[in-house]
Design a protein around this motif. Structure first.
Motif, PDB file in Angstrom:
ATOM      1  N   ARG A 170      -5.792   5.883   2.538  1.00 22.63           N
ATOM      2  CA  ARG A 170      -5.180   7.096   3.074  1.00 22.63           C
ATOM      3  C   ARG A 170      -5.696   8.321   2.334  1.00 22.63           C
ATOM      4  NH1 ARG A 170       1.086   5.973   2.705  1.00 22.63           N
ATOM      5  NH2 ARG A 170       1.153   8.189   3.145  1.00 22.63           N
ATOM      6  N   ALA A 171      -5.560   9.478   3.003  1.00 24.72           N
ATOM      7  CA  ALA A 171      -6.036  10.721   2.401  1.00 24.72           C
ATOM      8  C   ALA A 171      -5.119  11.133   1.251  1.00 24.72           C
ATOM      9  CB  ALA A 171      -6.094  11.812   3.457  1.00 24.72           C
ATOM     10  N   PHE A 172      -5.708  11.404   0.095  1.00 27.69           N
ATOM     11  CA  PHE A 172      -4.942  11.845  -1.069  1.00 27.69           C
ATOM     12  C   PHE A 172      -5.573  13.131  -1.594  1.00 27.69           C
ATOM     13  CE2 PHE A 172      -3.580  11.726  -5.534  1.00 27.69           C
ATOM     14  CZ  PHE A 172      -2.226  11.439  -5.376  1.00 27.69           C
ATOM     15  N   PRO A 173      -4.751  14.102  -2.011  1.00 31.69           N
ATOM     16  CA  PRO A 173      -5.312  15.391  -2.434  1.00 31.69           C
ATOM     17  C   PRO A 173      -6.085  15.305  -3.754  1.00 31.69           C
ATOM     18  CG  PRO A 173      -2.961  15.570  -1.943  1.00 31.69           C
ATOM     19  CD  PRO A 173      -3.283  14.118  -2.002  1.00 31.69           C
TER      20      PRO A 173
ATOM     21  N   THR B  39      12.852   9.522  -2.524  1.00 29.21           N
ATOM     22  CA  THR B  39      12.573  10.125  -1.225  1.00 29.21           C
ATOM     23  C   THR B  39      12.250   9.044  -0.196  1.00 29.21           C
ATOM     24  OG1 THR B  39      11.693  12.067  -2.337  1.00 29.21           O
ATOM     25  CG2 THR B  39      11.095  11.802  -0.031  1.00 29.21           C
ATOM     26  N   LEU B  40      11.542   8.002  -0.649  1.00 25.70           N
ATOM     27  CA  LEU B  40      11.132   6.935   0.262  1.00 25.70           C
ATOM     28  C   LEU B  40      12.307   6.029   0.659  1.00 25.70           C
ATOM     29  CD1 LEU B  40       8.586   5.749   1.601  1.00 25.70           C
ATOM     30  CD2 LEU B  40       8.301   4.290  -0.405  1.00 25.70           C
TER      31      LEU B  40
ATOM     32  N   LEU C  97      -3.604  19.357   2.233  1.00 26.17           N
ATOM     33  CA  LEU C  97      -4.188  18.611   1.104  1.00 26.17           C
ATOM     34  C   LEU C  97      -4.137  17.111   1.356  1.00 26.17           C
ATOM     35  CD1 LEU C  97      -2.841  20.489  -2.045  1.00 26.17           C
ATOM     36  CD2 LEU C  97      -5.083  20.659  -0.997  1.00 26.17           C
ATOM     37  N   PHE C  98      -3.108  16.661   2.079  1.00 31.16           N
ATOM     38  CA  PHE C  98      -2.982  15.232   2.376  1.00 31.16           C
ATOM     39  C   PHE C  98      -3.719  14.861   3.671  1.00 31.16           C
ATOM     40  CE2 PHE C  98       0.376  15.327  -0.766  1.00 31.16           C
ATOM     41  CZ  PHE C  98       0.333  14.052  -1.311  1.00 31.16           C
TER      42      PHE C  98
ATOM     43  N   PHE D 148       0.878   4.014  -2.937  1.00 32.90           N
ATOM     44  CA  PHE D 148       0.529   5.390  -2.592  1.00 32.90           C
ATOM     45  C   PHE D 148       1.661   6.336  -3.003  1.00 32.90           C
ATOM     46  CE2 PHE D 148      -0.371   9.021   0.096  1.00 32.90           C
ATOM     47  CZ  PHE D 148      -1.755   9.073   0.102  1.00 32.90           C
ATOM     48  N   GLN D 149       2.902   5.934  -2.703  1.00 29.44           N
ATOM     49  CA  GLN D 149       4.049   6.763  -3.070  1.00 29.44           C
ATOM     50  C   GLN D 149       4.128   6.878  -4.594  1.00 29.44           C
ATOM     51  OE1 GLN D 149       5.565   8.138  -0.548  1.00 29.44           O
ATOM     52  NE2 GLN D 149       7.389   9.098  -1.413  1.00 29.44           N
TER      53      GLN D 149
ATOM     54  N   GLN E  18       0.834  -1.196   0.000  1.00 27.81           N
ATOM     55  CA  GLN E  18       0.000   0.000   0.000  1.00 27.81           C
ATOM     56  C   GLN E  18       0.875   1.254   0.000  1.00 27.81           C
ATOM     57  OE1 GLN E  18      -1.007   1.810   3.304  1.00 27.81           O
ATOM     58  NE2 GLN E  18      -3.208   2.038   3.037  1.00 27.81           N
ATOM     59  N   THR E  19       1.934   1.243   0.837  1.00 26.52           N
ATOM     60  CA  THR E  19       2.861   2.376   0.882  1.00 26.52           C
ATOM     61  C   THR E  19       3.497   2.610  -0.484  1.00 26.52           C
ATOM     62  OG1 THR E  19       3.342   1.873   3.181  1.00 26.52           O
ATOM     63  CG2 THR E  19       4.913   3.276   2.033  1.00 26.52           C
TER      64      THR E  19
ATOM     65  N   GLY F  89       3.552  14.206  -9.536  1.00 26.33           N
ATOM     66  CA  GLY F  89       4.761  14.995  -9.773  1.00 26.33           C
ATOM     67  C   GLY F  89       5.203  14.881 -11.225  1.00 26.33           C
TER      68      GLY F  89
ATOM     69  N   SER G 169       3.947  12.108   2.117  1.00 30.22           N
ATOM     70  CA  SER G 169       3.424  10.766   1.934  1.00 30.22           C
ATOM     71  C   SER G 169       4.353   9.742   2.580  1.00 30.22           C
ATOM     72  CB  SER G 169       3.197  10.554   0.441  1.00 30.22           C
ATOM     73  OG  SER G 169       3.747   9.379   0.007  1.00 30.22           O
ATOM     74  N   LYS G 170       5.655   9.989   2.531  1.00 32.68           N
ATOM     75  CA  LYS G 170       6.606   9.072   3.156  1.00 32.68           C
ATOM     76  C   LYS G 170       6.406   8.988   4.671  1.00 32.68           C
ATOM     77  CE  LYS G 170      11.499   8.369   4.112  1.00 32.68           C
ATOM     78  NZ  LYS G 170      12.858   8.887   3.968  1.00 32.68           N
TER      79      LYS G 170
ATOM     80  N   VAL H  95       1.770   9.537  -5.743  1.00 34.06           N
ATOM     81  CA  VAL H  95       2.361  10.858  -5.511  1.00 34.06           C
ATOM     82  C   VAL H  95       3.392  11.147  -6.604  1.00 34.06           C
ATOM     83  CG1 VAL H  95       3.865  12.164  -3.951  1.00 34.06           C
ATOM     84  CG2 VAL H  95       1.949  10.851  -3.034  1.00 34.06           C
TER      85      VAL H  95
ATOM     86  N   HIS I  75      -4.053  16.755  -6.604  1.00 33.37           N
ATOM     87  CA  HIS I  75      -3.070  15.904  -7.273  1.00 33.37           C
ATOM     88  C   HIS I  75      -3.741  15.018  -8.327  1.00 33.37           C
ATOM     89  CE1 HIS I  75      -0.586  17.472  -4.154  1.00 33.37           C
ATOM     90  NE2 HIS I  75       0.440  16.678  -4.401  1.00 33.37           N
TER      91      HIS I  75
ATOM     92  N   THR J 280      -9.742  16.315   0.074  1.00 33.72           N
ATOM     93  CA  THR J 280      -9.005  15.058   0.006  1.00 33.72           C
ATOM     94  C   THR J 280      -9.978  13.930  -0.323  1.00 33.72           C
ATOM     95  OG1 THR J 280      -9.322  14.772   2.368  1.00 33.72           O
ATOM     96  CG2 THR J 280      -7.208  15.640   1.691  1.00 33.72           C
TER      97      THR J 280
END
Lengths: 289, 421
Positions: A137-140, A257-258, B261-262, A7-8, A3-4, A15, B233-234, A11, A143, A131
């Motif tokens: 999870r909350a997502f904008p 980033t993760l 927003l998140f 989700f990433q 899931q992580t 971008g 998000s991380k 995002v 986005h 969101t």
């Protein structure tokens, strides 16, 4: 964990779509005019500032701001191409680089004079500030909107260049300007139109960042480097290459980033170096638009 | 073709020259005040005047200019007119050093004040002894400046008027230790000296009081980050109870907007933004600043409730139409510290100024400050509080403030204890 990761990835996709809008104009201008436009980031910044002004000073909505920013910067693009770029087409490429770089400095200072050196905070457009729950999870919403906008621009560009007459003329002029001119196409004017169109795409990219970021002079300098990496990876002048390149860099940035935060900045450059070793002309190099 | 361009260029040059002349005349307008001494006392001021941190420079410049005008109206310093010159630090160490060299060697500065960034100030500290000018820092917060550069390496040319990262990393933890239902902490903070050192102090201090807390995620945002989405998000993937952040200036604004927003503020139980009560952040976020976020700064304009502070705030607001940010007060107090030192020493020689500044007490809008002789750090205290939107102010402010005595949360020479005397 899955899931992580997903989700990433989402995002990263949003971008990537922001990056695609900017890279599309950059690669288009190179593909047709053979100009490496350093000022593309400055046009992106101008788009953001125009959109900001339309919203905060003229109290128009976000959608009007997008249109005004794109059209306004297209006009700037016409002026830059006709008055400044045209005389240097025949000169060595270093002159184009110097000229477009000069415009980065000029636009940065102009923005400082007109809007001030300090960052500004534009308002969030109505209806896009919420969101939604994605993958638990909350997502904008914003986005998601950017992803849709990026996809729409991709489809629109495909239709424009593969289906419309104007697109065919542009491709003809890009392949062989002299032959195109010989059969009666007004190539210089077509070049102006393409430059203005690329500038409008940059402005659209800038205007779309306005609701979630802050707007400040020099804001184009960060994105132009990423955009150059994208178009080099994709193959200079190739639109679909830029699309794929933007996806790669966007996802790489999110996952970098993760997983490897200390290395994050270097990743894009490493990817670019690897692509260039493997395919010196980029992933889709050698083919234009 | 060649001729036309030449003519056009000539006209352009003529216009530029004419414009320059007009500009020069308006800038050099003669002031009617007569000073006892003809040689001006020059203050070189370094601050970030452009980009995402440009708001800081603007607020600092307002404070510095106000102090200079006040002093000049009262006859200057030792009968000399005071002039101040601001240069853009650009958040670059090389630029900061270049600007300081310009101020001292070309412009003739008697003293240097300012510097925003921790990285920049460590570079600047290296050149001050060679230039033999004092630098009174108004904002840069790394503890290494005073603890290492001054205390250990005996660089006596550096003084600091603002509270350093003790505010960001230690006072924050003294607040957070009382969040009994919060165990899992995460951070999104700047990927440089200031961010690391604040998070390290926060972790160490909080662990001291609350062995039960965990630090579950950290994400470091590069300078000039405009999109914090991957970072947010991380850290949210680690399901933290609370977020600690030392993002500041325009980046704090972008971070909070994107965190909203998140849905971050609806998911976590507490958020702490160390420099979240800087005026540019309060004004920049406005109604988008979620209620209840814990924020602080290095001077909070309603604190302390002294007559001197009340007057400072009202004069500042009257002149600049904004409430003072913390850097407005620290820059203002840097100028006044320079005045106090020169008048007490009856000299502008750096050696004399250092001598009188060590241990000097100053009454400032932020309260009574004392420069510790060992590390040249000014000691005073600043509150933490929670964001609220009372109608009395055009921007959000902090309420429910908590103040700790400086003796409890500053680190004290010889810096053997993690915090407190």
């Amino acid at each position: 964990m899955t899931q992580t990761l997903l989700f990433q990835g989402l995002v990263g996709l949003s971008g990537a779509m922001s990056l695609w809008l900017v890279s599309a104009g950059l690669t288009l201008i190179f593909g047709v005019l053979r100009v490496l436009n350093f000022a593309h980031g400055a046009l992106y910044m101008l788009g953001a500032y125009l959109a900001l002004t339309v919203v905060t000073s003229f109290h128009q909505d976000f959608w009007t701001a997008l249109v005004v920013a794109a059209l306004g910067v297209a006009v700037v693009g016409v002026a830059v191409e006709r008055l400044f770029l045209r005389p240097v087409y025949r000169l060595p490429v270093a002159y184009q680089l110097l000229l477009t770089f000069a415009f980065v400095l000029i636009f940065d200072d102009l923005v400082k004079i007109v809007w001030g050196a300090i960052y500004q905070v534009p308002p969030m457009p109505a209806g896009l500030g919420g969101t939604v729950i994605v993958l638990g999870r909350a997502f904008p919403v914003y986005h998601l909107f950017i992803m849709v906008a990026g996809g729409a621009v991709a489809v629109g560009l495909w239709a424009l260049f593969d289906l419309s007459l104007w697109g065919k003329l542009v491709r003809a002029a890009a392949c062989d300007p002299e032959m195109a001119a010989a059969v009666g196409i007004n190539v210089p004017w077509l070049f102006t139109e393409v430059f203005a169109f690329g500038a409008a795409l940059a402005a659209l990219g800038g205007a779309l960042t306005v609701p979630v970021q802050t707007v400040s002079p020099g804001m184009g300098e960060g994105i132009i480097i990423d955009a150059f990496i994208v178009v080099v990876i994709g193959g200079l002048g190739n639109l679909w290459g830029a699309f794929v390149g933007a996806l790669l860099i966007g996802l790489l940035h999110a996952y970098g980033t993760l997983f490897v935060p200390v290395f994050d900045l270097a990743l894009a450059f490493i990817l670019m170096a690897m692509v260039l070793i493997w395919r010196p002309a980029g992933l889709f190099g050698g083919q234009t638009t | 073709m060649g001729k036309r361009i030449t003519r056009r260029r000539l006209v352009g040059m003529g216009l530029a020259a004419a414009g320059g002349a007009v500009l020069a005349r308006s800038l050099g307008a003669v002031r009617p005040v007569v000073y006892a001494q003809s040689k001006a006392f020059k203050i070189g001021a370094e601050t970030i005047l452009s980009g995402p941190y440009g708001g800081y420079g603007q607020f600092a410049e307002w404070g510095g200019r106000m102090a200079v005008d006040e002093i000049n109206r009262a006859g200057g310093i030792l009968g000399r007119e005071v002039v101040i010159d601001f240069r853009d630090e650009e958040f670059k160490a090389a630029t900061t050093v270049k600007n300081i060299r310009y101020h001292v060697q070309d412009w003739g500065a008697d003293i240097v004040i300012g510097v925003d960034s921790s990285g920049d100030v460590l570079a600047a500290a290296e050149v001050m002894p060679e230039l033999d000018r004092i630098l009174i820092v108004h904002h840069a917060a790394t503890e290494k400046l005073t603890e290492v550069e001054v205390y250990q390496k005996k660089n006596r040319h550096i003084f600091r008027i603002n509270v350093p990262v003790y505010q960001d990393g230690i006072a924050s933890a003294l607040v957070a230790k009382d969040f009994y239902n919060i165990r899992r902490w995460a951070t999104v903070s700047p990927d440089y000296e200031y961010g690391y050192t604040s998070w390290k102090l926060f972790q160490a201090t909080l662990k001291h009081f609350r062995p039960d807390v965990e630090f579950v995620a950290e994400s470091w945002a590069k300078f000039n980050t405009s999109d914090f989405s991957p970072h947010i998000s991380k850290v949210m993937a680690a399901k933290p109870d609370a977020i600690f952040s030392t993002q500041w200036g325009g980046e704090a604004v972008a971070f909070v907007r994107q965190a909203r927003l998140f849905g971050v503020f609806k998911t976590v139980k507490a958020t702490m933004i160390a420099m979240g009560a800087a005026m540019d952040v309060l004004e920049g976020l406005g109604k988008d600043y979620p209620d209840g976020v814990w924020a602080s700064c290095r001077y909070w304009f309603p604190y302390p409730a002294t007559e001197q502070n009340r007057l400072f705030v009202s004069r500042f607001h009257e002149r600049w139409k904004h409430y003072p940010s913390y850097v407005s007060e620290t820059m203002y107090s840097c100028v006044h510290a320079a005045k106090a030192a020169v008048e007490k020493a009856q000299s502008t020689r750096s050696a004399d100024l250092i001598h009188v500044l060590e241990g000097m007490a100053l009454q400032t809008p932020a309260g009574r400050r004392v420069f510790r002789p060992e590390d040249h750090q000014a000691v005073y205290d600043v509150p933490w509080g929670q964001i609220a939107h009372p109608s009395a102010y055009p921007m959000p402010i902090i309420e429910h403030t908590r103040v700790f005595p400086a003796t409890e949360y500053y680190r004290w020479p010889p810096f053997a204890k993690p915090f407190g005397r």
